[in-house]
Enzyme design. Structure first.
Site, PDB file in Angstrom:
ATOM      1  N   CYS A  94     -30.874  52.763 -19.159  1.00 41.24           N
ATOM      2  CA  CYS A  94     -31.256  54.248 -19.559  1.00 41.24           C
ATOM      3  C   CYS A  94     -31.228  54.954 -18.178  1.00 41.24           C
ATOM      4  O   CYS A  94     -32.386  54.932 -17.470  1.00 41.24           O
ATOM      5  CB  CYS A  94     -32.629  53.994 -20.285  1.00 41.24           C
ATOM      6  SG  CYS A  94     -33.311  55.935 -20.329  1.00 41.24           S
ATOM      7  N   CYS A 149     -34.544  57.020 -17.490  1.00 39.07           N
ATOM      8  CA  CYS A 149     -35.493  56.146 -17.133  1.00 39.07           C
ATOM      9  C   CYS A 149     -35.728  55.964 -15.641  1.00 39.07           C
ATOM     10  O   CYS A 149     -36.503  55.731 -14.934  1.00 39.07           O
ATOM     11  CB  CYS A 149     -35.297  54.896 -17.814  1.00 39.07           C
ATOM     12  SG  CYS A 149     -35.641  54.944 -19.565  1.00 39.07           S
TER      13      CYS A 149
END
Length: 324
Positions: free
Chosen positions: A79, A82
């Site tokens: 991700c 993230c």
């Protein structure tokens, strides 16, 4: 463990009042135990950011949320957002110096937790306060927004749940301070656990008696006082007809018992200020034994909510004005 009350509004109902009572009592027990052991229970700054999996979630998140608001960062290695958000959260966790704890959950390795929190995409950030789970934000939010959200979270933890956070010592060894779950049990923990189990199962007479048993041995036990006040409140409203109670209160403003019964329902429904206001107005309209009866019930309701709650503090001032 299934998250509960997944909204900020969940911290104003009676379930949250119960959680607040338990959280305050556990926090007080933690501080008292540390004092008896001659230590501060301080942790290293490195311990403010922890990796959590499904096996350790109850111990590291739910139980520790009785001491400090726990922020949960749901992330994954693949991700990209993230990778932008996580370093900011980690830096702020250290900067907040024990007022929050950051728990990082890898969703690839902990699919069950992702499902339980109902997460549709990552990054997703939640918090757990005194066992109550609530969503904070989703996506790579800006630092200003994150700070504002964390400030609100800390305020809720302090004002509603009495969470004073963790003591941080830069000289402490990482992993050196025991969590609340690892500390020795108190002398009345067994009796208190029996009371909580009775309350959770709906055995209100059993809960009342269990809390009284604790107070017989330890009259100053704050958790037992709070639990008894709540159990007795639930026992009073059990089986009553809410419509009839509210109709009687509206039709008979001078009827002390009618106003007291309506105030009990107000509090159970989460309308804390309404309950307090109703009884304070009744105090103003009454004299003698009737006034004292209303005053005593109001003090009991203060016990249910907790003495440090801002609404209780304000109502105490209003009560003093009504009496004098």
């Amino acid at each position: 463990m299934q998250p509960r009350n997944m909204s900020m509004s969940g911290v104003v109902d009676l379930a949250a009042v119960k959680a607040a009572q338990e959280a305050k009592a556990k926090a007080e027990q933690t501080r008292a135990q540390a004092a008896r052991e001659g230590g501060t229970g301080a942790i290293s700054p490195a311990d403010l950011v922890i990796d959590v999996d499904e096996a350790g979630f109850e111990r590291e998140v739910l139980q520790r949320s009785a001491e400090v608001p726990v922020v949960i960062d749901f992330w994954a290695e693949w991700c990209e957002p993230c990778k932008q958000l996580s370093p900011v959260l980690e830096r702020l966790a250290v900067e907040y110096n024990g007022r929050i704890l950051l728990a990082k959950v890898d969703v690839d390795a902990n699919q069950m937790l992702m499902q339980q929190f109902g997460i549709q995409g990552i990054p997703a950030v939640f918090a757990v306060v005194a066992g109550q789970a609530l969503p904070l934000f989703q996506g790579a939010a800006g630092e200003a927004q994150i700070r504002q959200t964390l400030d609100q979270l800390v305020q809720v933890g302090e004002q509603r749940f009495g969470l004073t956070g963790l003591t941080v010592d830069p000289e402490a060894e990482p992993g050196g301070a025991p969590s609340a779950a690892e500390r020795p049990a108190g002398p009345h923990d067994g009796l208190l656990e029996s009371a909580v189990q009775a309350l959770d199962s709906g055995d209100l007479p059993g809960a009342v008696q269990a809390y009284k048993n604790v107070l017989t041995e330890d009259p100053g036990n704050e958790e037992a006082k709070l639990g008894l006040a709540q159990a007795e409140l639930l026992q009073r409203v059990q089986g009553v007809d809410p419509q009839r109670v509210r109709r009687d209160a509206a039709d008979k403003p001078a009827d002390v018992q009618a106003q007291i019964a309506a105030a009990d329902l107000d509090l159970v429904g989460g309308h804390v200020e309404d309950a307090f206001g109703r009884l304070i107005e009744t105090v103003q309209r009454t004299v003698g034994d009737d006034r004292d009866t209303v005053r005593m019930r109001l003090l009991e309701l203060f016990e249910v909510v907790g003495p440090d709650d801002p609404r209780v503090i304000a109502a105490r001032r209003a009560l003093a004005r009504a009496l004098f």
